[in-house]
Design an enzyme around this catalytic site. Structure first.
Site, short mmCIF file in Angstrom:
data_model
loop_
_atom_site.label_atom_id
_atom_site.label_comp_id
_atom_site.label_asym_id
_atom_site.label_seq_id
_atom_site.Cartn_x
_atom_site.Cartn_y
_atom_site.Cartn_z
N SER A 274 -14.95 -2.70 -4.58
CA SER A 274 -14.86 -1.65 -3.57
C SER A 274 -15.36 -0.35 -4.16
O SER A 274 -15.31 -0.16 -5.38
CB SER A 274 -13.40 -1.47 -3.12
OG SER A 274 -12.63 -0.90 -4.17
N ASP A 275 -15.87 0.54 -3.30
CA ASP A 275 -16.05 1.91 -3.77
C ASP A 275 -14.65 2.47 -4.03
O ASP A 275 -13.64 1.89 -3.59
CB ASP A 275 -16.82 2.75 -2.74
CG ASP A 275 -17.53 3.93 -3.42
OD1 ASP A 275 -17.09 4.36 -4.51
OD2 ASP A 275 -18.53 4.42 -2.86
N TRP A 276 -14.57 3.57 -4.75
CA TRP A 276 -13.27 4.08 -5.21
C TRP A 276 -12.37 4.45 -4.04
O TRP A 276 -12.69 5.36 -3.28
CB TRP A 276 -13.51 5.24 -6.18
CG TRP A 276 -13.64 4.77 -7.61
CD1 TRP A 276 -12.97 5.27 -8.68
CD2 TRP A 276 -14.45 3.70 -8.13
NE1 TRP A 276 -13.28 4.56 -9.83
CE2 TRP A 276 -14.18 3.60 -9.52
CE3 TRP A 276 -15.33 2.78 -7.58
CZ2 TRP A 276 -14.80 2.64 -10.34
CZ3 TRP A 276 -15.95 1.83 -8.40
CH2 TRP A 276 -15.67 1.78 -9.76
#
Ligand code: NAG
Ligand code: NAG
Ligand code: NAG
Ligand code: NAG
Ligand code: NAG
Ligand code: NAG
Ligand code: NAG
Ligand code: NAG
Ligand code: NAG
Length: 841
Positions: A274-276
């Site tokens: 996932s992106d952060w």
């Protein structure tokens, strides 16, 4: 070449037919495809299976989940496996070098790499960046970028990626990935997918969800997915999903984009992170194809998590089947072995959270004070490469009467804040979140600390001293009387201007990531006009993240030259001096279109909250950048692919050789059933914190904390999500990047390129194709090369046209088809200068 006049209306009709709507939804796609070890992943898969088979449930969960923001040294850190002496994975930004470090290089941005149109430099740059990451102990570099692709010119992060053209971006992705992974570091292609603007990319503070990019199937395949197919085909180890929603489903839990498109159709064998904090669910994201939760905590430093011990629970209560967890972990470890991390790993020897030598090992919890920075110098001789790319990416847009190159002028004046050092130093603002002094990278997470930054004034002054040229300079854009004095009578006045942008979490001068306008910053347009009103040999250098409006400069007779130098990195001044004085002959070509006014692009950033459920309908389809200008007969200031040189080239002798690769066969058959690796102890009593375990505050762990695991409750998850039986393969899939026959060569095209001028140079021949249907763009880029040519020398440009190159995505058959419309190939020097053409029979 003439454009058909009727095309505009046909395009409008086509757009209408595929119009996207608020509330479009992604079709569900389950189960999540399990890794099969194809496409060059066989050896890595075998090693990963052996490794994963010996892991316990908790150890497996540890590798899927980050320990939380500032839990360890890197921006992303997974849990570890102390029993096997295996430290967690270290993931670090970013696409142009190592973020938050020292003794590292600051490379030219992606947009500059693209502007070289040189596969050798794409790969060499990737390899140099990868080797720096390796030297710091980083397992995965968070780059390169193909999303945002560059739909809107003001998109804040466009510069991190390459170009709004999917083919140029695709080649740059593939070569960068090979370069990084050859250095034994996992590359991360991001952001998957449709992360095309910054405003509202994440939920707003009032609870409004992130925008939904609503997109039709054909545009997805022909435009936005295209470069990711190249990334997968190149063997990329990981892919980061995006913050935004696609068809109203978040990038981290969209089963259609992750399971169907990426893991099934493109046959992606690595892992999806996932992106952060872009993950919005636990069980749903696991079934939708997410393999790693980053940064592990639900929100920055929140201490709670979607996965970690919740994933342990979900396996123990029978929701997530073992095969899905095993698939996550085997994909992660296969990427690790594929790039040779097992033989190349060194300890993490830097720390993202302090520049000091000593600091906290767990910075978020302020715990474990020790030496955290070992200041390992990883720069090698990369400065030379950075200077080379800086020069090779500088586009010469205008050069009246050969104003350039400069030849020992009697006097020069160097004007503009953008030519000078920032008084605060090159790293004066965190994550480059200001526009002070010369601009050499944008802002946000995709930045690196400069080891140094050569400002243009420094290098130009040194050159002037060597030439005994009288030198004056003014840094203040607003001190017009000093400027007047400096430029009056100077043989050449070189004026610098810039335009900056970046990531949404920093706002600079009212620009919340995305640019609010397409003009120069700091009144540089007025500064240039002032200089040009006095000095008839005004040379303009632009450090901009993307296109700015330059029509007035183009038409001003006293502006004798315009150069786009983009975001050249640490060797900025040396690189521009090489070009201005002819030590390097310009060869770069613009990787985007320069419109005359903002409206010319047709699509734009949506800057305001539009509803409680914001929808971005991508109704322009594939018509972004030059495809839009061409279809609507809008004349740009400078077109996509345009760039001058200090010599001239001619094109001749187009030859088309037809190949016979055989008919296209859809992939048939079924997968193996989902495998599992080792056995999982399903007793919750064995998943608790070990007695006396020292818990770091806010750290994300896989252990249960006395939690009772309910059993026998009804499960709620999408139909088929837990199905482990063999699954039908997709006709368009079957191999890395899709059906392998898409890459069969259908035609080989050759053309002769001749240097007709007096100096050596590099020409970038470009090959475009007209796919022929009224709904197709007039031309689309398909191939290019860089040919080094001595004066009067001729060389042959060759490109193999693949099946994919001449196909359209057919929504009915869910496959690529070659339409019956006549196809034409063009070769030339830009998207609008195509002297050679021929029919593809
Ligand atoms: C989005 O919805 C459209 C229907 O309007 C569909 O054609 C397309 O395949 C969907 N795309 C994704 C990625 O869900
Ligand atoms: C999971 O990782 C954490 C952090 O490295 C470590 O403290 C813990 O012992 C690991 N758990 C297991 C079961 O290995
Ligand atoms: C199983 O555990 C997961 C994670 O905590 C939870 O989301 C889910 O609701 C649980 N399911 C059942 C049936 O208890
Ligand atoms: C000229 O450049 C030098 C740096 O080389 C700088 O210190 C100086 O302030 C500049 N002069 C003016 C008038 O801006
Ligand atoms: C465009 O934005 C920049 C940066 O915020 C600003 O310096 C400039 O004045 C703006 N241009 C116009 C015409 O308003
Ligand atoms: C060009 O420069 C000359 C001075 O050399 C000046 O007289 C003239 O007005 C300038 N032209 C423009 C368009 O600024
Ligand atoms: C290139 O050709 C054009 C047109 O013949 C000519 O005006 C120009 O001076 C030439 N440029 C160079 C660098 O030879
Ligand atoms: C574990 O549970 C105990 C008792 O409820 C609580 O005091 C402690 O804070 C919990 N620890 C963690 C890491 O959640
Ligand atoms: C999937 O879950 C359903 C509902 O809990 C269950 O009935 C079924 O047996 C499961 N299928 C597999 C293959 O595990």
């Amino acid at each position: 070449m003439l454009w058909a006049a009727s095309l505009g209306s046909a395009v409008a009709l086509a757009a209408l037919a595929s119009a996207q709507h608020d509330g479009d939804h992604s079709p569900p796609s389950y189960p999540s495809p399990w890794m099969r070890g194809g496409n060059g992943w066989q050896d890595a898969y075998i090693k990963a299976k052996d490794f994963v088979s010996q892991l316990t449930l908790l150890e497996k969960v540890n590798l899927t989940t980050g320990v939380g923001w500032e839990g360890e040294a890197c921006v992303g850190n997974t849990g570890s496996i102390p029993r096997l002496n295996f430290r967690g994975l270290c993931l670090q930004d970013g696409p142009l070098g190592i973020r938050f470090a020292d003794q590292n290089s600051a490379f030219p941005a992606g947009v500059n790499a693209a502007a070289t149109w040189t596969t050798r430099l794409f790969k060499t740059r990737g390899n140099a960046m990868g080797s720096e990451h390796r030297g710091k102990g980083i397992d995965a570099q968070l780059g390169p970028v193909a999303g945002g692709l560059g739909r809107v010119p003001a998109g804040g992060r466009n510069w991190e990626g390459f170009s709004p053209d999917p083919v140029l971006t695709g080649v740059a992705m593939a070569e960068t990935i090979k370069g990084i992974q050859d250095a034994n570091v996992i590359a991360t292609a991001k952001h998957f997918i449709m992360n095309e603007q910054e405003f509202n990319r994440e939920a707003l503070s009032d609870g409004t969800p992130a925008y939904s990019a609503n997109i039709d199937d054909k545009t997805m395949h022909e435009l936005y997915l295209w470069p990711f197919a190249d990334a997968v085909r190149a063997g990329v180890g990981s892919i980061m999903c995006s913050y935004n929603r696609i068809n109203n489903s978040y990038g981290s839990e969209n089963s259609y984009t992750l399971n169907h498109l990426l893991k099934n159709e493109l046959d992606f064998q690595g892992f999806v992170m996932s992106d952060w904090w872009a993950q919005h669910s636990g069980v749903a994201s696991a079934f939708a194809g997410l393999d790693m939760s980053m940064a592990g905590d639900q929100n920055l430093g929140s201490g709670n998590t979607h996965w970690g011990f919740h994933l342990t629970e979900a396996v123990l209560n029978g929701t997530i089947p073992q095969w899905r967890l095993d698939d996550m972990v085997v994909r992660i470890m296969a990427a690790y072995y594929k790039v040779g991390r097992d033989t190349a790993r060194v300890d993490v020897n830097f720390n993202s959270w302090t520049k000091e030598t000593f600091g906290y090992r767990h910075a978020g919890a302020k715990e474990g004070y020790e030496q955290v920075n070992f200041h390992v110098n990883v720069q090698g001789d990369h400065a030379r490469l950075i200077r080379e790319i800086g020069g090779a990416s500088t586009v010469l847009l205008k050069n009246t009467n050969n104003a350039l190159p400069l030849k020992k002028p009697s006097s020069i004046a160097v004007i503009g804040e953008d030519a000078h050092d920032s008084p605060d130093g090159p790293n004066g603002c965190d994550d480059r979140g200001c526009d002070k002094g010369t601009l050499a990278m944008g802002w946000g997470s995709g930045t690196a600390n400069f080891p140094y930054l050569i400002a243009p004034v420094t290098a130009l002054k040194a050159q002037a001293a060597r030439d005994k040229t009288k030198f004056t300079n003014v840094s203040d854009n607003y001190d017009l009387s000093a400027v007047t004095a400096a430029v009056t009578g100077a043989e050449a006045a070189i004026v610098f201007g810039n335009a900056d942008s970046g990531e949404a979490y920093i706002t600079v001068d009212g620009n919340q990531g995305d640019r609010k306008n397409l003009t120069l910053w700091g009144d540089a347009d007025a500064l240039i006009a002032h200089v040009a009103s006095i000095n008839p040999n005004t040379i303009v250098v632009l450090h901009t993240v993307g296109p700015v409006i330059v029509e007035a400069l183009k038409n001003n007779p006293n502006v004798t030259a315009i150069l786009w130098a983009g975001l050249p990195g640490q060797e900025s001044g040396n690189a521009i001096t090489d070009i201005l004085y002819g030590a390097r002959n310009p060869s770069a070509k613009s990787v985007f279109t320069w419109g005359k006014k903002r409206e010319d692009w047709g699509v734009d950033v949506v800057y305001k909250k539009t509803s409680d459920n914001p929808q971005l309908n991508f109704n322009e389809g594939v018509f972004i950048d030059y495809r839009h200008f061409d279809a609507n007969e809008i004349e740009p200031s400078y077109e996509f692919g345009f760039g001058l040189s200090y010599t001239n080239y001619s094109y001749s002798n187009l030859q088309i050789e037809k190949k016979s690769p055989g008919p296209y066969e859809p992939t048939l058959g079924k997968t193996e059933p989902a495998p599992t690796f080792g056995t999982i102890d399903m007793d919750p009593a064995n998943a608790q914190f070990p007695p006396g375990f020292h818990i770091v505050n806010k750290y994300i762990y896989p252990f249960l904390n006395g939690t009772a695991i309910p059993t026998g409750l009804p499960q709620t998850f999408p139909k088929g999500a837990n199905d482990s039986s063999s699954q039908p393969k997709l006709g368009a899939g079957g191999s890395g990047g899709g059906n392998r026959q898409l890459y069969d060569v259908m035609y080989t095209v050759t053309a002769t390129v001749t240097n007709t001028g007096a100096v050596k140079g590099t020409e970038i021949p470009q090959l475009y194709i007209s796919l022929g249907a009224p709904t197709d763009p007039k031309v689309v880029l398909r191939g290019f090369d860089d040919l080094i040519l001595d004066p009067k020398e001729s060389r042959t440009f060759k490109y193999d046209i693949t099946r994919r190159d001449i196909s359209n995505w057919d929504t009915a058959s869910q496959n690529w088809v070659i339409s019956e419309f006549p196809k034409t190939v063009y070769v030339g020097a830009s998207s609008r200068n195509l002297p050679l053409s021929g029919k593809l029979s």
